[in-house]
Design an enzyme around this catalytic site. Structure first.
Site, PDB file in Angstrom:
ATOM      1  N   PRO A   9      -8.624 -13.826  -6.113  1.00  0.00           N
ATOM      2  CG  PRO A   9      -6.985 -13.655  -7.751  1.00  0.00           C
ATOM      3  CD  PRO A   9      -8.466 -13.491  -7.533  1.00  0.00           C
ATOM      4  CG  ASN A  10      -3.441 -14.383  -3.433  1.00  0.00           C
ATOM      5  OD1 ASN A  10      -3.099 -15.502  -3.076  1.00  0.00           O
ATOM      6  ND2 ASN A  10      -3.030 -13.850  -4.571  1.00  0.00           N
ATOM      7  NE  ARG A  17      -0.427 -14.189   2.848  1.00  0.00           N
ATOM      8  CZ  ARG A  17      -0.308 -13.948   1.554  1.00  0.00           C
ATOM      9  NH1 ARG A  17       0.842 -13.621   1.044  1.00  0.00           N
ATOM     10  NH2 ARG A  17      -1.332 -14.028   0.748  1.00  0.00           N
ATOM     11  CE1 TYR A  22      -4.488  -5.550  -0.677  1.00  0.00           C
ATOM     12  CE2 TYR A  22      -2.466  -6.628   0.054  1.00  0.00           C
ATOM     13  CZ  TYR A  22      -3.236  -6.085  -0.951  1.00  0.00           C
ATOM     14  OH  TYR A  22      -2.765  -6.061  -2.232  1.00  0.00           O
ATOM     15  CG  ASN A  74     -11.102  -6.873  -4.077  1.00  0.00           C
ATOM     16  OD1 ASN A  74     -10.382  -6.911  -5.082  1.00  0.00           O
ATOM     17  ND2 ASN A  74     -10.648  -6.504  -2.896  1.00  0.00           N
ATOM     18  CB  ALA A  77      -3.848 -10.237  -8.984  1.00  0.00           C
ATOM     19  CG  HIS A  80      -4.331  -5.212 -11.793  1.00  0.00           C
ATOM     20  ND1 HIS A  80      -4.956  -3.991 -11.649  1.00  0.00           N
ATOM     21  CD2 HIS A  80      -4.157  -5.680 -10.520  1.00  0.00           C
ATOM     22  CE1 HIS A  80      -5.123  -3.730 -10.358  1.00  0.00           C
ATOM     23  NE2 HIS A  80      -4.651  -4.745  -9.654  1.00  0.00           N
ATOM     24  CD  GLU A  98     -12.521  -2.450 -10.723  1.00  0.00           C
ATOM     25  OE1 GLU A  98     -13.112  -2.204 -11.795  1.00  0.00           O
ATOM     26  OE2 GLU A  98     -11.284  -2.334 -10.587  1.00  0.00           O
ATOM     27  CG  HIS A 100      -9.520  -2.470  -6.209  1.00  0.00           C
ATOM     28  ND1 HIS A 100      -9.173  -3.746  -6.573  1.00  0.00           N
ATOM     29  CD2 HIS A 100     -10.083  -1.900  -7.293  1.00  0.00           C
ATOM     30  CE1 HIS A 100      -9.502  -3.929  -7.838  1.00  0.00           C
ATOM     31  NE2 HIS A 100     -10.050  -2.839  -8.296  1.00  0.00           N
ATOM     32  NE  ARG A 107      -0.635  -1.832  -3.396  1.00  0.00           N
ATOM     33  CZ  ARG A 107      -1.054  -3.087  -3.218  1.00  0.00           C
ATOM     34  NH1 ARG A 107      -2.359  -3.367  -3.242  1.00  0.00           N
ATOM     35  NH2 ARG A 107      -0.178  -4.055  -3.010  1.00  0.00           N
ATOM     36  NE  ARG A 111      -0.306  -3.791  -6.548  1.00  0.00           N
ATOM     37  CZ  ARG A 111      -0.334  -5.131  -6.397  1.00  0.00           C
ATOM     38  NH1 ARG A 111      -1.416  -5.799  -6.696  1.00  0.00           N
ATOM     39  NH2 ARG A 111       0.714  -5.780  -5.924  1.00  0.00           N
TER      40      ARG A 111
END
Ligand code: CA2
Length: 146
Positions: A9-10, A17, A22, A74, A77, A80, A98, A100, A107, A111
């Protein structure tokens, strides 16, 4: 398909953004680079992005049927939160890395826990988009030994 690259997601909005976290690279850039990197080593690469947990689970189930040999994910969210994606990885038993973009350990506390990391071959976190490239390099090396 040899390698499946999944983004959660995202991540479809990467590069638009929060560039301080990122970066400016878009997901399309990352996916195109991985396809080229894999193909240059003779590997076929499929890409998939979804903002929906169930769609990611469905794609994992499909991967078991379509002969996918390795997954780079990836999970965003869902890393988590998702026992369901964990269960799907355990069920399909396809090795995965995995990735990120940010260093999740630098962070917020929430997370730092991943529902997937102990099932993964390995975790790359904090290397920016290079984490995906590193994971693909690992896959190329791994398959060259098979
Ligand atoms: O660092 C990563 O790659 C993450 O998986 C990204 C997830 C976050 O929830 C994880 O903790 C770490 C969030 C992805 C959000 O994607 C954005 C894309 C563009 C701009 C802002 C966020």
């Amino acid at each position: 398909m040899d390698v499946l690259v999944i983004n959660g997601p995202n991540l479809n909005t990467l590069g638009t953004r929060e560039p301080e976290i990122y970066g400016a690279t878009t997901l399309a850039d990352i996916e195109a680079g991985l396809v080229t990197q894999g193909q240059s080593a003779g590997l076929s690469v499929a890409t998939f992005q979804s903002n929906h947990e169930g769609e990611i689970i469905d794609r994992l189930h499909a991967a078991r049927e379509d002969g996918t040999r390795f997954i780079i994910i990836n999970p965003g969210a869902f890393t988590h939160t998702s026992v369901a994606i964990r269960d799907a990885f355990a069920a399909v038993a396809i090795p995965f890395a995995e990735v990120h973009i940010s260093n999740v350990h630098a962070r917020e506390e929430f997370r730092k826990h991943s529902y997937l990391s102990d099932l993964a071959v390995g975790v790359l976190t904090g290397f920016g988009p290079d984490g995906y490239t590193m994971a693909m390099s690992y896959v190329i090396e791994r398959f060259s030994k098979e």
